[in-house]
Design an enzyme around this catalytic site. Structure first.
Site, mmCIF file in Angstrom:
data_model
loop_
_atom_site.group_PDB
_atom_site.id
_atom_site.type_symbol
_atom_site.label_atom_id
_atom_site.label_comp_id
_atom_site.label_asym_id
_atom_site.label_seq_id
_atom_site.Cartn_x
_atom_site.Cartn_y
_atom_site.Cartn_z
ATOM 1 N N CYS A 40 0.852 -1.199 0.000
ATOM 2 C CA CYS A 40 0.000 0.000 0.000
ATOM 3 C C CYS A 40 0.883 1.244 0.000
ATOM 4 C CB CYS A 40 -0.895 -0.032 1.239
ATOM 5 S SG CYS A 40 -1.865 1.455 1.515
ATOM 6 N N HIS A 41 0.349 2.330 -0.495
ATOM 7 C CA HIS A 41 1.109 3.578 -0.519
ATOM 8 C C HIS A 41 1.560 3.990 0.884
ATOM 9 C CE1 HIS A 41 2.242 7.672 -1.435
ATOM 10 N NE2 HIS A 41 2.294 7.297 -2.694
ATOM 11 N N THR A 42 0.762 3.631 1.899
ATOM 12 C CA THR A 42 1.101 4.034 3.273
ATOM 13 C C THR A 42 2.397 3.366 3.754
ATOM 14 O OG1 THR A 42 -1.259 4.312 3.671
ATOM 15 C CG2 THR A 42 0.161 4.268 5.608
ATOM 16 N N HIS A 62 0.851 -3.888 6.011
ATOM 17 C CA HIS A 62 -0.357 -3.891 6.857
ATOM 18 C C HIS A 62 -1.557 -4.440 6.102
ATOM 19 C CE1 HIS A 62 -0.420 -0.136 4.590
ATOM 20 N NE2 HIS A 62 -1.726 -0.154 4.713
ATOM 21 N N GLU A 63 -1.301 -5.071 4.939
ATOM 22 C CA GLU A 63 -2.400 -5.559 4.102
ATOM 23 C C GLU A 63 -2.090 -7.014 3.771
ATOM 24 O OE1 GLU A 63 -4.157 -2.879 0.786
ATOM 25 O OE2 GLU A 63 -2.975 -4.355 -0.267
ATOM 26 N N CYS A 92 -12.196 -4.332 19.453
ATOM 27 C CA CYS A 92 -12.235 -5.068 20.730
ATOM 28 C C CYS A 92 -13.662 -5.294 21.212
ATOM 29 C CB CYS A 92 -11.428 -4.343 21.799
ATOM 30 S SG CYS A 92 -12.246 -2.881 22.476
ATOM 31 N N CYS A 95 -14.149 -1.185 24.202
ATOM 32 C CA CYS A 95 -13.641 0.146 24.567
ATOM 33 C C CYS A 95 -14.729 1.197 24.319
ATOM 34 C CB CYS A 95 -12.372 0.486 23.774
ATOM 35 S SG CYS A 95 -12.675 0.819 22.017
ATOM 36 N N CYS A 98 -15.488 1.552 20.523
ATOM 37 C CA CYS A 98 -16.297 0.459 19.966
ATOM 38 C C CYS A 98 -17.736 0.537 20.470
ATOM 39 C CB CYS A 98 -15.696 -0.896 20.323
ATOM 40 S SG CYS A 98 -14.208 -1.321 19.382
ATOM 41 N N CYS A 106 -11.178 1.789 17.207
ATOM 42 C CA CYS A 106 -10.983 1.090 18.486
ATOM 43 C C CYS A 106 -9.723 1.633 19.166
ATOM 44 C CB CYS A 106 -10.816 -0.401 18.194
ATOM 45 S SG CYS A 106 -10.405 -1.408 19.627
ATOM 46 N N ARG A 110 -4.303 1.104 20.678
ATOM 47 C CA ARG A 110 -3.764 2.115 19.759
ATOM 48 C C ARG A 110 -2.421 2.680 20.255
ATOM 49 N NH1 ARG A 110 -1.413 4.523 16.821
ATOM 50 N NH2 ARG A 110 -2.000 5.913 15.108
ATOM 51 N N CYS A 169 -6.614 -3.635 3.509
ATOM 52 C CA CYS A 169 -6.560 -2.162 3.514
ATOM 53 C C CYS A 169 -7.327 -1.581 2.327
ATOM 54 C CB CYS A 169 -5.132 -1.626 3.542
ATOM 55 S SG CYS A 169 -5.125 0.190 3.643
ATOM 56 N N ARG A 364 -2.098 -2.461 -7.755
ATOM 57 C CA ARG A 364 -1.666 -3.146 -6.537
ATOM 58 C C ARG A 364 -0.670 -4.231 -6.894
ATOM 59 N NH1 ARG A 364 -2.414 -0.153 -2.905
ATOM 60 N NH2 ARG A 364 -3.460 -0.729 -0.982
HETATM 61 P P1 NAD Z 1 -1.624 5.294 -5.364
HETATM 62 O O1 NAD Z 1 -0.252 5.835 -5.457
HETATM 63 O O2 NAD Z 1 -1.936 3.931 -5.863
HETATM 64 O O3 NAD Z 1 -2.647 6.288 -6.124
HETATM 65 C C1 NAD Z 1 -2.624 7.684 -6.034
HETATM 66 C C2 NAD Z 1 -3.216 8.231 -7.347
HETATM 67 O O4 NAD Z 1 -3.338 9.660 -7.215
HETATM 68 C C3 NAD Z 1 -2.339 7.959 -8.565
HETATM 69 O O5 NAD Z 1 -3.117 7.410 -9.613
HETATM 70 C C4 NAD Z 1 -1.808 9.359 -8.933
HETATM 71 O O6 NAD Z 1 -1.584 9.513 -10.327
HETATM 72 C C5 NAD Z 1 -2.937 10.249 -8.430
HETATM 73 N N1 NAD Z 1 -2.532 11.637 -8.173
HETATM 74 C C6 NAD Z 1 -1.381 12.061 -7.595
HETATM 75 N N2 NAD Z 1 -1.380 13.410 -7.535
HETATM 76 C C7 NAD Z 1 -2.560 13.820 -8.058
HETATM 77 C C8 NAD Z 1 -3.144 15.105 -8.276
HETATM 78 N N3 NAD Z 1 -2.508 16.232 -7.938
HETATM 79 N N4 NAD Z 1 -4.367 15.171 -8.830
HETATM 80 C C9 NAD Z 1 -5.014 14.025 -9.201
HETATM 81 N N5 NAD Z 1 -4.495 12.784 -9.034
HETATM 82 C C10 NAD Z 1 -3.293 12.694 -8.467
HETATM 83 O O7 NAD Z 1 -2.029 5.408 -3.828
HETATM 84 P P2 NAD Z 1 -3.193 4.628 -3.082
HETATM 85 O O8 NAD Z 1 -2.694 3.300 -2.598
HETATM 86 O O9 NAD Z 1 -4.431 4.659 -3.895
HETATM 87 O O10 NAD Z 1 -3.357 5.548 -1.780
HETATM 88 C C11 NAD Z 1 -3.892 6.850 -1.902
HETATM 89 C C12 NAD Z 1 -3.754 7.587 -0.570
HETATM 90 O O11 NAD Z 1 -4.618 6.969 0.404
HETATM 91 C C13 NAD Z 1 -2.357 7.552 0.032
HETATM 92 O O12 NAD Z 1 -2.104 8.809 0.620
HETATM 93 C C14 NAD Z 1 -2.474 6.470 1.097
HETATM 94 O O13 NAD Z 1 -1.497 6.642 2.107
HETATM 95 C C15 NAD Z 1 -3.881 6.726 1.596
HETATM 96 N N6 NAD Z 1 -4.566 5.648 2.318
HETATM 97 C C16 NAD Z 1 -5.398 6.004 3.336
HETATM 98 C C17 NAD Z 1 -6.107 5.049 4.023
HETATM 99 C C18 NAD Z 1 -7.058 5.433 5.122
HETATM 100 O O14 NAD Z 1 -7.479 4.553 5.889
HETATM 101 N N7 NAD Z 1 -7.412 6.694 5.261
HETATM 102 C C19 NAD Z 1 -5.960 3.695 3.677
HETATM 103 C C20 NAD Z 1 -5.101 3.370 2.620
HETATM 104 C C21 NAD Z 1 -4.408 4.356 1.952
HETATM 105 N N1 AHE Z 2 0.910 7.409 11.300
HETATM 106 C C1 AHE Z 2 0.413 8.514 10.522
HETATM 107 C C2 AHE Z 2 -1.077 8.322 10.211
HETATM 108 C C3 AHE Z 2 -1.285 7.368 9.110
HETATM 109 C C4 AHE Z 2 -2.748 7.129 8.912
HETATM 110 O O1 AHE Z 2 -3.552 8.061 8.840
HETATM 111 N N2 AHE Z 2 -3.115 5.869 8.851
HETATM 112 C C5 AHE Z 2 -4.487 5.482 8.550
HETATM 113 C C6 AHE Z 2 -4.427 4.211 7.799
HETATM 114 S S1 AHE Z 2 -3.554 4.344 6.263
HETATM 115 C C7 AHE Z 2 -3.608 2.760 5.726
HETATM 116 O O2 AHE Z 2 -2.995 2.654 4.528
HETATM 117 C C8 AHE Z 2 -5.271 5.191 9.833
HETATM 118 O O3 AHE Z 2 -6.013 4.235 9.943
HETATM 119 N N3 AHE Z 2 -5.165 6.051 10.778
HETATM 120 C C9 AHE Z 2 -5.842 5.904 12.041
HETATM 121 C C10 AHE Z 2 -4.839 5.637 13.143
HETATM 122 O O4 AHE Z 2 -5.254 5.512 14.297
HETATM 123 O O5 AHE Z 2 -3.651 5.547 12.829
HETATM 124 C C11 AHE Z 2 0.605 9.824 11.217
HETATM 125 O O6 AHE Z 2 0.413 10.855 10.537
HETATM 126 O O7 AHE Z 2 0.942 9.817 12.413
HETATM 127 ZN ZN ZN Z 3 -2.953 0.839 3.423
#
Ligand code: NAD
Ligand code: AHE
Ligand code: ZN
Length: 369
Positions: A40-42, A62-63, A92, A95, A98, A106, A110, A169, A364
């Site tokens: 994953c990108h994260t 994480h996936e 859980c 908490c 939850c 949860c 954490r 994820c 992916r």
């Molecule tokens: P990815 O790299 O596969 O996809 C990102 C896409 O965004 C790419 O297609 C890229 O071309 C496009 N992009 C980049 N800059 C852009 C712009 N300025 N305008 C339009 N498009 C643009 O990444 P991903 O795996 O899809 O993850 C995306 C984001 O989500 C990451 O920041 C990741 O960390 C985050 N994420 C968050 C959670 C969550 O729980 N909130 C979970 C997983 C991933």
């Molecule tokens: N550790 C980072 C935060 C990263 C973040 O926001 N993680 C998401 C999942 S991304 C999965 O690809 C998330 O679930 N956040 C909730 C949590 O409790 O972490 C930072 O900025 O400190």
């Molecule tokens: Zn992820």
């Protein structure tokens, strides 16, 4: 025991494939053989040094998906042989969070999870006698892991690990952002910014709920065909738009979208996503993880006039409850995962997975053990 893992010894350095030591499960923990993991990108965000919680050395990932091979004292919800998906957002069921039914975040473990350790404050991984930290409570870039039982979703045994690992994820985050966070309804208009491993799952979530218009925005026009396959109705490459992007999108969606989603992690895009919402009711959902120190901005007038800014972690999913359901949806053919897994790699080539992500060549990449 020994486990083969891709270890991040330091930020900005390639992962190293090494054999490390793994201590057995303690009270409330399980030992899981990971069969497959998505990249994953994260994971890259943390490896790049952008994550304020990033700690080294650690085992990223994480996936994943795998099989329980041992259980610690007091474990009641899992047994040896169960198929599982590790949860970086545990459930859980006890908490305050939850029990509130208002969030999936949860809080049971954490604090220790954020420090890269198990709930007793120690790591189960060691390399040459020195501790190696866990990551997001999962560390699926290791062939074997130990994690708390509350951080495991038990899934059906006929589900293929190399596909359903992505539910750990990306799939859940994207689809969940639509159905649990936005609660998008049939007939809505939506805009998805970023058509990567997350955004394409947002698109398929929008198609599932019956959205009427699904606009995809990406600077990579190579994403148009796959996004159309998943339900996108209109594609916009910001580089090809004359003038400002926001008025263009507002016009395209007849006054603004009912729902917009940021799946880029870029704070300028997050502002565009909010401002492309319909006056009075449009909701913008932040999914992307922005670099350390980045901040979002808009004119408060955007909120005064009824737009709503929200965020989502893991799509709002309650992992032990919702993840097995999403696995069922995949097995019933209701969601498409196969076409998003563009690359399969052995663990030895895991660093190539990050290169493929950055070049835009992959959606992916999955590593099979
Ligand atoms: P990815 O790299 O596969 O996809 C990102 C896409 O965004 C790419 O297609 C890229 O071309 C496009 N992009 C980049 N800059 C852009 C712009 N300025 N305008 C339009 N498009 C643009 O990444 P991903 O795996 O899809 O993850 C995306 C984001 O989500 C990451 O920041 C990741 O960390 C985050 N994420 C968050 C959670 C969550 O729980 N909130 C979970 C997983 C991933
Ligand atoms: N550790 C980072 C935060 C990263 C973040 O926001 N993680 C998401 C999942 S991304 C999965 O690809 C998330 O679930 N956040 C909730 C949590 O409790 O972490 C930072 O900025 O400190
Ligand atoms: Zn992820």
């Amino acid at each position: 025991m020994k486990t083969r893992a891709a270890v991040a010894f330091a930020a900005k350095k390639p992962l190293e494939i090494v054999e490390i030591d793994l201590e057995g499960p303690k009270a409330g923990e399980v030992l899981v053989e990971i069969k497959a993991t998505g990249i994953c990108h994260t994971d890259y965000y943390t490896l790049s040094g952008a994550d304020p919680e990033g700690l080294f050395p650690c085992v990223l990932g994480h996936e994943g998906a795998g099989i329980v091979v041992d259980i610690g004292p007091g474990v009641t919800s899992l047994k040896k042989g169960d198929h599982v998906i590790p949860l970086y957002t545990p459930e859980c069921r006890q908490c305050k969070s939850c029990l509130s039914r208002k969030t999936n975040l949860c809080t049971a473990i954490r604090a220790t999870q954020g420090k890269g350790v198990m709930p007793d404050g120690t790591s189960r991984f060691k390399c040459d006698g020195d501790p190696v930290l866990h990551y997001m409570g999962a560390s699926t870039f290791s062939n074997f892991i130990v994690a708390p039982e509350i951080a495991m979703a038990k899934i059906r045994e006929d589900a293929p690990f190399d596909k359903v690992c992505y539910i750990g994820c990306g799939v859940t985050t994207g689809i969940g952002a639509v159905i649990w966070t936005a609660k998008a309804e049939a007939g809505c208009r939506a805009i998805v910014f970023g058509l990567g491993g997350i955004g394409l799952n947002v698109i398929q979530g929008l198609r599932m709920v019956g959205a009427e218009q699904i606009v995809g925005v990406d600077i990579n026009s190579g994403r148009k065909a796959i996004a159309e396959k998943f339900g996108m109705t209109h594609f916009v490459n910001p580089k090809e738009v004359e003038g400002d992007l926001v008025p263009y999108l507002v016009n395209l969606t007849d006054g603004g979208a009912d729902y917009t989603f940021d799946a880029t992690g870029n704070v300028t895009v997050m502002r565009q996503a909010l401002e492309a919402c319909h006056r009075g009711w449009g909701q913008s959902i932040v999914i992307g993880v922005a670099p350390s120190g980045a901040e979002i901005a808009t004119r408060p007038f955007q909120l005064v006039t009824g737009r709503v800014w929200k965020g989502t972690a893991f799509g709002g999913a309650r992992g032990r409850t919702d993840v097995p359901r999403i696995v069922d949806w995949y097995m019933q053919g209701r969601i498409n995962i196969d076409d998003l897994i563009t690359h399969k790699l052995p663990l030895e080539r895991i660093n190539e997975g990050f290169d493929l992500m950055h070049s835009g060549a992959s959606i992916r990449s999955v590593v099979e053990y």
